[in-house]
Structure formats: C-alpha cells, structure tokens
Design an enzyme around this catalytic site. Structure first.
Site, PDB file in Angstrom:
ATOM      1  N   GLU A  43       0.819  -1.210   0.000  1.00 49.86           N
ATOM      2  CA  GLU A  43       0.000   0.000   0.000  1.00 49.86           C
ATOM      3  C   GLU A  43       0.856   1.265   0.000  1.00 49.86           C
ATOM      4  O   GLU A  43       0.531   2.244  -0.657  1.00 49.86           O
ATOM      5  CB  GLU A  43      -0.964   0.006   1.190  1.00 49.86           C
ATOM      6  N   TYR A 126      -6.432   6.725   3.628  1.00 47.58           N
ATOM      7  CA  TYR A 126      -6.601   5.657   2.643  1.00 47.58           C
ATOM      8  C   TYR A 126      -5.861   4.396   3.069  1.00 47.58           C
ATOM      9  O   TYR A 126      -6.429   3.304   3.115  1.00 47.58           O
ATOM     10  CB  TYR A 126      -6.122   6.074   1.236  1.00 47.58           C
ATOM     11  N   ASP A 144     -10.073   5.675  -2.459  1.00 46.64           N
ATOM     12  CA  ASP A 144      -8.880   6.073  -3.194  1.00 46.64           C
ATOM     13  C   ASP A 144      -9.310   6.735  -4.498  1.00 46.64           C
ATOM     14  O   ASP A 144     -10.508   6.885  -4.761  1.00 46.64           O
ATOM     15  CB  ASP A 144      -7.982   4.858  -3.473  1.00 46.64           C
TER      16      ASP A 144
END
Length: 314
Positions: A43, A126, A144
DNA sequence: TAGACGTGGCG
DNA sequence: TCGCCAAGTCT
C-alpha cells in the site's frame, strides 16, 4: 439522491461488480494471502505509483525483509537503494520509521485497527483503511482515486470526482459499503480494481464495463469534466533536481563532494528527456536551485553531509 | 487548504 | 512530441 435509491442501486451493482472482480481480478502477489506486513508495504509503494513498477520491487523487498523487525534493522541507505526509482523516496523513510514504531509499540506485529494504523508514519486515511480491510478483513470505508472516480461516474454522473476528497464522497462510499465484513472487503477491492482497469481516467473501457447499463455518467451522455485538473510541473523544478541528486547519491559508493555535485547531477539530468533538458540546460548558472534541493533533502533526512561530502543517511 | 513531493509510460 | 496521470501524505 435518497438513501433508499442508493441502497437499492448498491444491491444490484454490488453483485455485478464483485462477480466481474471474481473473474477478472489481476493476479497480484499481495493478493495471494501474504502477511499484513506485505499488505502494508504494498500500500505504501502503491501511493501514486503504478502496479507494474511496484511489483518487482515489492518481490525483492519481501524476500529481503519478510518482517517489520528485519526491515527496521536495515540501514537507511540500504532502504533508499532498495526503493530505487519508485519515486517519492520519503515514503521509504516513513515506512522505515513505521517499522520501528511497530517494534516498539506493537510488539513487532502490524496493528489491526484503523486508528492504530493511522498513527503510523506515512499511513493516512486511505492506507489505514486499506490495510484494515485487506490485511485484517475489517469493514472499513476505503476511498482512493479509483473508487472516487467510479462513484463519480456510476452514481453521480460526472466525468471526474472533485479536485479534493469531500465529506460527501466519504459518506457515499460508506453508504454503498456492504454490511457484512467479508462482502465489504470484496466490494472495496472490486470497485478499486474496476477503476484501475476499466473505469480509467482517460479513455475508459466502457464496452467492457459490467455495470455500463447502470452508469449515471453514460445515462447523462458522458458530460465533460466540470473543471480542468491541475498539471504537475516537473521540468525545471526543484523536484527534478532533488530526483537527480537522489539518483546520484544512490549510485555513489562514497560521499559526493559539493563541488563535484553539479557535474554528477548534470550528467543524471542529461539522461532524462529532451523537454527537461531544455528547461535545465542553464541550470548550472542557477546554483541556488541545487542548494535548495540539497537543503531540502538534508532536512527531510534523505541525505546527510559529512566532511567528505553528501551521502545517503546511515 | 493548497502546494510540495519522484518517476516513467501511455495516448 | 508532450501533457496527463498513477492504490496519497504531510505541512
């Protein structure tokens, strides 16, 4: 749009998008049941960086540093070199700091709640939501750029979402989120994938879209965006010089003296594109820009200065 | 809150 | 060719 219509729409769209995801999802390494650490690393790397460039670096990274403890023990210079040309190298340093925090405060295990994740360096709303969902199966509202764009088109009927995330968008995403935790995780991943692969920013592949007949943007006749997205200046900026300096430092096996920096950086910039060169060809008469870049890298902890010159942090 | 922050591929 | 854009975060 009322709650009832959203919920009703959500039910139909949910089935079609998740079924599409089950059949068409890309086979990505962090989707093959890797550790929470692997999800967190992916991520962070994927922030503003395309999958195709992240994948090989992630593979090497996880083999070299399979746990937060392994990674926290690595020298910062090794971390920055391993990060390579992924871009935004401060992310690598923040991940390093996050690993240290995970060791100190979480006994070496990636925390499994949204607020604890959010408290880690480099982890924003996020990433905290994504890790909570994809690593721990939690029902969290993931928003996102892909999800925002799909919602803007499918539900709102606009070509693009607003320039900045609004409270209304988050509320809509929460409204559309399935109640069941497992279903919510699948939904988050599926909508994100749809935005990344089909409902793209430029030239969306509407003919392949599983919910084309439900799309408010299509129904409205695909209206143009209501604003002009800001460009991202690059050629001739401090950012370009920072990038060139970092490339020189990553390649250097010993400190680079300030007097030699310009030649090294110029050689690095010379390898870049023609437009960049055009803006920068006389940069050596603008030493203040190089000075600014070096000062910025120093204060960001991306570089250090010793008697013999500039080098990556230890 | 707007601006800073890397990099490279694609239309 | 050149501008757009990619799973954002921080200040």
């Amino acid at each position: 749009m009322g709650e009832a219509s959203c919920a009703a729409k959500g039910d139909v769209v949910h089935q079609e998008i998740t079924r599409w995801f089950g059949q068409q999802a890309r086979d990505l390494p962090w989707r093959r049941g890797c550790s929470a650490w692997g999800i967190l690393v992916s991520e962070i790397m994927l922030q503003q960086t395309p999958v195709v460039r992240v994948q090989p670096v992630w593979e090497e990274w996880m083999e070299r540093w399979p746990t937060p403890a392994d990674f926290a023990a690595a020298p910062a210079a090794d971390v920055l070199r391993a990060w390579g040309r992924l871009g935004y190298p401060r992310r690598a340093l923040r991940l390093h700091a996050a690993a240290a925090r995970i060791l100190e405060e979480h006994d070496g295990a990636v925390p499994d709640t949204y607020p604890e994740l959010l408290a880690l360096p480099g982890v924003g709303t996020y990433t905290a939501a994504a890790v909570a969902a994809f690593a721990f199966g939690r029902r969290t509202t993931v928003v996102d750029t892909n999800i925002r764009r799909v919602h803007a088109r499918l539900v709102i009927g606009q070509a693009l979402p607003a320039p900045a995330l609004t409270a209304a968008e988050t509320a809509l995403a929460t409204d559309l989120l399935p109640e069941d935790a497992d279903e919510s995780v699948l939904w988050n991943a599926a909508v994100m994938e749809l935005g990344a692969v089909i409902c793209t920013a430029r030239s969306p592949k509407c003919d392949l879209c599983p919910v084309l007949d439900k799309c408010a943007w299509i129904a409205a006749g695909q209206p143009e965006p209501t604003y002009i997205p800001k460009g991202q200046p690059w050629a001739g900026t401090d950012r370009q010089v920072r990038g060139a300096v970092m490339a020189v430092l990553r390649a250097a096996s010993s400190p680079v003296h300030a007097d030699l920096f310009w030649d090294s950086v110029a050689a690095q910039v010379h390898a870049e594109t023609a437009p960049a060169l055009r803006k920068l060809h006389d940069l050596n008469t603008h030493a203040p820009q190089l000075e600014r870049a070096l000062a910025g890298l120093l204060s960001d902890g991306l570089a250090q200065l010793s008697e013999t010159g500039y080098h990556l942090p230890h």
